[in-house]
Design an enzyme around this catalytic site. Structure first.
Site, PDB file in Angstrom:
ATOM      1  N   ASN A  70       0.974  -1.135  -0.106  1.00  0.00           N
ATOM      2  CA  ASN A  70       0.103  -0.131   0.076  1.00  0.00           C
ATOM      3  C   ASN A  70       0.866   1.118   0.165  1.00  0.00           C
ATOM      4  OD1 ASN A  70      -1.825   1.983   0.196  1.00  0.00           O
ATOM      5  ND2 ASN A  70      -2.256   1.653   2.709  1.00  0.00           N
ATOM      6  N   LYS A  99       0.319   4.244  -0.317  1.00  0.00           N
ATOM      7  CA  LYS A  99      -0.419   5.532   0.137  1.00  0.00           C
ATOM      8  C   LYS A  99      -0.211   6.636  -0.553  1.00  0.00           C
ATOM      9  CE  LYS A  99       0.381   3.484   4.857  1.00  0.00           C
ATOM     10  NZ  LYS A  99       0.135   3.423   6.133  1.00  0.00           N
ATOM     11  N   HIS A 156      -9.217   1.352   4.349  1.00  0.00           N
ATOM     12  CA  HIS A 156      -8.130   1.467   4.980  1.00  0.00           C
ATOM     13  C   HIS A 156      -8.291   2.142   6.285  1.00  0.00           C
ATOM     14  CE1 HIS A 156      -4.098   2.452   5.882  1.00  0.00           C
ATOM     15  NE2 HIS A 156      -3.638   1.404   5.449  1.00  0.00           N
ATOM     16  N   GLU A 172      -6.950   4.689   7.357  1.00  0.00           N
ATOM     17  CA  GLU A 172      -6.304   6.003   7.079  1.00  0.00           C
ATOM     18  C   GLU A 172      -7.578   6.748   6.484  1.00  0.00           C
ATOM     19  OE1 GLU A 172      -2.650   5.425   5.200  1.00  0.00           O
ATOM     20  OE2 GLU A 172      -1.898   4.992   6.964  1.00  0.00           O
ATOM     21  N   GLU A 231      -5.969  -4.960  10.102  1.00  0.00           N
ATOM     22  CA  GLU A 231      -5.014  -4.131  10.625  1.00  0.00           C
ATOM     23  C   GLU A 231      -5.005  -3.111  11.718  1.00  0.00           C
ATOM     24  OE1 GLU A 231      -2.858  -2.863   6.639  1.00  0.00           O
ATOM     25  OE2 GLU A 231      -4.393  -1.514   6.714  1.00  0.00           O
ATOM     26  N   GLY A 257       1.855   2.249  10.439  1.00  0.00           N
ATOM     27  CA  GLY A 257       2.718   3.472  10.223  1.00  0.00           C
ATOM     28  C   GLY A 257       3.588   3.838  11.771  1.00  0.00           C
ATOM     29  N   SER A 288       3.029  -2.250  10.354  1.00  0.00           N
ATOM     30  CA  SER A 288       4.570  -2.255  10.412  1.00  0.00           C
ATOM     31  C   SER A 288       5.230  -3.614  10.089  1.00  0.00           C
ATOM     32  CB  SER A 288       4.795  -1.732  11.823  1.00  0.00           C
ATOM     33  OG  SER A 288       4.314  -0.710  12.189  1.00  0.00           O
TER      34      SER A 288
HETATM   35  C1  PEP Z   1      -0.945   0.186   5.886  1.00  0.00           C
HETATM   36  O1  PEP Z   1      -0.794   0.972   5.286  1.00  0.00           O
HETATM   37  O2  PEP Z   1      -1.680  -0.846   5.467  1.00  0.00           O
HETATM   38  C2  PEP Z   1       0.270  -0.281   6.781  1.00  0.00           C
HETATM   39  C3  PEP Z   1       0.053  -1.535   7.114  1.00  0.00           C
HETATM   40  O3  PEP Z   1       1.167   0.511   6.710  1.00  0.00           O
HETATM   41  P1  PEP Z   1       2.494   0.117   7.669  1.00  0.00           P
HETATM   42  O4  PEP Z   1       3.013  -1.103   7.147  1.00  0.00           O
HETATM   43  O5  PEP Z   1       3.490   1.348   7.165  1.00  0.00           O
HETATM   44  O6  PEP Z   1       2.339   0.058   9.078  1.00  0.00           O
END
Ligand code: PEP
Length: 255
Positions: A13, A15, A98, A100, A170, A176, A216
């Protein structure tokens, strides 16, 4: 539950990162590193990068996905992109719900359901994101919350259509932040999601469903997370922007 019944999927992803030229460069850097992958590899990019990413991924095993789509086919929805538009350019995957989008753009379980419906109707594969905030985990309501998000999003989805859905667990507190859920925490909620799917569609559908962990995940922790029986892949944010790191996660999922 048998992990061999389903294919691991590692999806990046990106972003709001990368210009079209940078997208091309990144896909070209990833491609040789993942060419022998034993899992599906997807890169979800900003809308403006999709064409460049598709061109760079042509002839490779990398699929390109979008990060969102609207629920209507067309109309007065300034700034939005429909699933039909994405399909018309050859995009097969789309991330929906997501955190975000939920956190910053007013996405709700209901709009997630509508977007999921539209993407399925257009013939896309949906990467459907669910997950709890830290306060919700601390309140002990992770299970109820994730089950509710899953059930609402899947409302109206048939057993046949379910084959085109990947669910990404998630935990918002791990996205993040550099904080990863432990492999056991990730597995526990991925299993819970599978149990919800079993309740709604039966064990066979649940066994066949790909449930990813995201939050992460990186080259150092991917092995442990992906070794868990109910974790069938990953949705990768930060680490998907570096070819070597992303490829290392793909390698971990290919074992
Ligand atoms: C994501 O944006 O779905 C995500 C898991 O981000 P990150 O790996 O940076 O935590």
């Amino acid at each position: 539950m048998n992990k061999n019944l389903r294919k691991a999927v590692i999806a990046g992803n990106w972003k709001m990162n990368k210009t079209p030229a940078e997208a091309k460069e990144l896909i070209r850097a990833i491609a040789p590193l993942v060419k022998d992958a034993g899992c599906d590899v997807v890169a979800c990019t900003p809308f403006v990068d999709l064409q460049a990413a598709l061109e760079a991924a042509a002839g490779t095993n990398i699929e390109i996905g979008a990060e969102n789509c609207h629920w209507e086919k067309s109309g007065a929805f300034t700034g939005e992109i429909s699933a039909e538009m994405l399909v018309s350019m050859g995009i097969k995957y789309v991330i929906i719900g997501h955190s975000e989008r939920r956190q910053y753009f007013g996405e709700t379980d209901e709009t997630v359901q509508k977007r999921t419906r539209a993407a399925l109707d257009a013939g896309m594969t949906v990467i459907l994101c669910v997950g709890e905030y830290l306060e919700q985990r601390e309140q002990g309501i992770t299970s109820e919350l994730v089950a509710l998000q899953t059930k609402v999003a899947l409302g109206g989805v048939s057993k046949e259509e379910l084959k085109n859905i990947i669910i990404a667990y998630e935990p918002v507190w791990a996205i993040g932040t550099g904080k990863t859920a432990t492999a056991d925490q990730a597995n526990e909620v991925c299993k819970l999601i599978r149990d919800v799917v079993a309740e709604l569609y039966g064990k066979e559908s649940a066994d066949a469903m790909t449930v990813q962990y995201g939050g992460s995940m990186n080259a150092a922790n991917a092995d442990e997370l992906l070794s868990k029986p109910d974790v069938d892949g990953g949705l990768i944010g930060g680490a998907s922007l570096k070819a070597e790191d992303f490829a290392a996660i793909v390698k971990a999922a290919s074992k």
